[in-house]
Design an enzyme around this catalytic site. Structure first.
Site, short mmCIF file in Angstrom:
data_model
loop_
_atom_site.label_atom_id
_atom_site.label_comp_id
_atom_site.label_asym_id
_atom_site.label_seq_id
_atom_site.Cartn_x
_atom_site.Cartn_y
_atom_site.Cartn_z
N GLN A 135 11.15 3.67 -53.54
CA GLN A 135 10.80 4.92 -52.89
C GLN A 135 9.29 5.03 -52.70
O GLN A 135 8.51 4.59 -53.55
CB GLN A 135 11.29 6.10 -53.75
N CYS A 160 19.63 9.43 -48.02
CA CYS A 160 18.40 9.74 -47.30
C CYS A 160 18.70 10.16 -45.86
O CYS A 160 17.81 10.26 -45.03
CB CYS A 160 17.45 8.54 -47.31
#
Length: 452
Positions: A283, A408
Site C-alpha cells: 500500500q 480498492c
C-alpha cells in the site's frame, strides 16, 4: 433527447458520482459535470451526448456548496491525480461512505439494504501521504519532465511539488529528471523514440530507505546517473531496471533487474517488519495501512486451530499479522519476487507454519483444495478488477467459516458480493480513506458463512 452539442444548460446537482463528478438531471436526462458539488446550482455546456446521459463542462456556479474549498494544489484543475480536492475533507469521508452505498444499490447483493456501513476512517493530515511515486517521463520543449497524465488523455502534466506525494520522493524525482537531461539519457516518445518512459520511487516509512525502478523501452547504461543520485540521496538503497518495449499501456515489462544496491528495503506495520523488493505490491499510504490492517485483524477472529489463506498476498503483509495466531498460513501472488519476499518475511518472524506459491489465486486455491487442504478463514485483497469467477466458484464450493474481503474498488466489491452473499452474511463494511482527495476508497468487509 432535446439538447445539442455546445448548448448551455442550467443544472441542480443532486449527488456525486463514483468518479467524484456532479450529477444532475436536465429534462429527465442524467448529466455528469466534473468539478460540481452536491447541492450546487450551475451553468454547464454540453460536451458529449450519449444514449442515456450527457457529459457537460462546468462554466459557472450560481449557488455554491458550503463545503466547497479552494484546492491548495496549483495544478489541481489540469492534473488527473486527484478528483475531489475542492470538497472539504470531512465531506470527502462522507462521500466515500456513500460510494459504497451507490455500488450496493447498483448491484443489489442479497440483503444489501440492511448492511452495516461504518463511517470512513480518515487522516488527521491528509497531505503528502503517498510514499510510492510512479511518474511518466517525457520531453516537453526539449526539457525532461516527470508527472502524470491529465484525466482521460496522454497529455503529461509536469509535477515538481505534488501536495499528496511524500516530500523526499518528490525531491528524488526532481533530481532524476535533472540527471536524465544532464547525462543525455534517451527519453521515450510514443511511436517515435525509445528510452526511459517511467520512474517508480518507493520510500519505507519504517526504515526511511528508498528504492527506484527505471522503466525503459530499450537497454540503457545508467551508471553515471546512479552514482550521482545515490551520493545525493544516501537513503536510496536499490536501483532497478525494467525493460518494457511493448506498445501497450502496461507500465512494466516482465523482468526487473537490480542495477545497484540491495535487493530489498525494510518496512514495518503493526508490530512486525518485512522486506520489500522493488516490484512487490505494498500500500502507498503507510499511515492508513496501519489503520487498514488493524481493521482486518479486528474483522477476522481466528483461532489457534484455524487454517488461513491470504489470497493476493504480495509480500505476505496482511497474512503475517495472523501467523502466530493460526495453525497454518498459506498465500499466493503472481509476482515471483513478492513470493520470495513473503517466504523470507515469514522466516524473519520465526514462522514455520507458512506456505507460499507463485501463481493466480483462482488457479492455486482450487489446486490446494483438490489436494485436500481446507481453509477455516480466508483473506482476499484483489486488484481493482475484483475476484476471478473461478475463485468465486471455489469459495462457494468450499466456503471457509470466516472471510475478510479487502477492496480498492467499490463497484467490483458490490458485484462480487452478489455471488458471495449466497453463502455468506455481510457482518459489516468499514471504509478506510487510503487516497485522500481522490474518488477512491478502501473497504474492509467482514463475512460469516451462513449456518443454513
Amino acid at each position: 433527447m432535446n439538447v445539442t452539442l455546445k448548448q448551455t444548460i442550467p443544472l441542480k446537482i443532486k449527488r456525486l458520482g463514483i468518479n467524484g463528478e456532479g450529477i444532475g438531471f436536465y429534462k429527465k436526462t442524467l448529466v455528469f459535470v466534473d468539478g460540481a458539488l452536491k447541492g450546487e446550482e450551475v451553468v454547464c455546456q454540453v460536451m458529449s451526448i450519449k444514449p442515456n446521459f450527457i457529459i457537460a463542462k462546468l462554466l459557472k456556479i450560481t449557488k455554491k456548496s458550503p463545503f466547497r474549498v479552494s484546492p491548495a494544489c496549483s495544478v489541481y484543475d489540469t492534473c488527473g491525480g486527484c478528483q475531489i480536492m475542492h470538497l472539504r475533507y470531512d465531506q470527502q469521508l462522507s462521500f466515500k461512505e456513500d460510494l459504497i452505498r451507490q455500488a450496493l444499490k447498483k448491484f443489489k447483493p442479497s440483503g444489501y439494504e440492511t448492511y452495516t456501513i461504518y463511517p470512513t476512517l480518515g487522516m488527521e493530515k491528509p497531505t503528502h501521504y503517498r510514499f510510492k511515486l510512479q511518474f511518466q517521463i517525457r520531453k516537453i520543449k526539449g526539457k525532461v519532465v516527470a508527472g502524470l497524465y491529465a484525466q482521460n488523455s496522454h497529455h503529461l502534466i509536469p509535477l515538481q511539488d505534488c501536495l499528496v506525494q511524500e516530500p523526499q520522493t518528490q525531491k528524488v524525482i526532481n533530481k532524476v529528471t535533472f540527471l536524465l537531461e544532464r547525462h543525455r539519457i534517451p527519453i521515450y516518445k510514443e511511436g517515435q523514440s525509445a528510452g526511459i518512459r517511467t520512474v517508480m520511487i518507493r520510500k519505507a516509512q519504517s526504515s526511511q530507505h528508498m528504492h527506484l525502478i527505471f522503466v525503459s523501452s530499450k537497454p540503457l547504461s545508467l551508471d553515471a546517473l546512479i552514482r550521482e543520485l545515490s551520493t545525493a540521496f544516501p537513503q536510496i538503497k536499490t536501483v532497478a531496471f525494467n525493460l518494457n518495449s511493448s506498445k501497450t499501456s502496461d507500465i512494466y515489462g516482465k523482468q526487473t533487474k537490480i542495477l545497484w544496491g540491495e535487493p530489498t528495503i525494510l518496512e514495518g506495520v503493526l508490530s512486525y517488519h518485512f522486506a520489500l523488493s522493488p516490484r512487490a505490491f505494498y500500500q502507498l499510504n503507510p499511515e492508513q495501512t496501519e489503520t487498514l490492517y488493524t481493521e482486518v485483524v479486528k474483522a477476522l477472529d481466528v483461532g489457534r486451530d484455524d487454517h488461513l489463506i491470504d489470497a493476493y498476498c504480495g509480500v505476505g503483509t496482511i497474512g503475517l499479522a495472523f501467523g502466530d495466531k493460526v495453525k497454518s498460513l498459506r498465500g499466493m501472488d503472481i509476482i515471483p519476487e513478492a513470493i520470495e519476499d513473503a517466504k523470507k518475511n515469514a522466516a524473519r518472524l520465526g514462522l514455520d507454519n507458512t506456505h507460499y506459491e507463485t501463481g493466480q489465486a483462482e488457479v492455486i486455491i482450487p489446486k490446494w483444495y483438490a489436494e485436500g487442504y481446507r481453509a477455516d478463514a480466508l483473506i482476499v485483497d484483489p486488484p481493482r478488477t475484483g475476484l476471478d469467477r473461478q475463485l468465486l466458484h471455489t469459495i462457494l464450493n468450499y466456503p471457509p467459516k470466516k472471510m475478510v474481503y479487502v477492496s480498492c474498488n467499490v463497484s467490483t466489491l458490490a458485484r462480487d458480493l452478489v455471488t458471495l452473499s449466497k453463502q455468506y452474511k455481510v457482518d459489516y463494511i468499514q471504509s478506510v480513506d487510503m487516497f485522500p482527495h481522490t474518488a477512491r476508497t478502501e473497504a474492509v468487509v467482514k463475512l460469516e458463512r451462513k449456518t443454513n
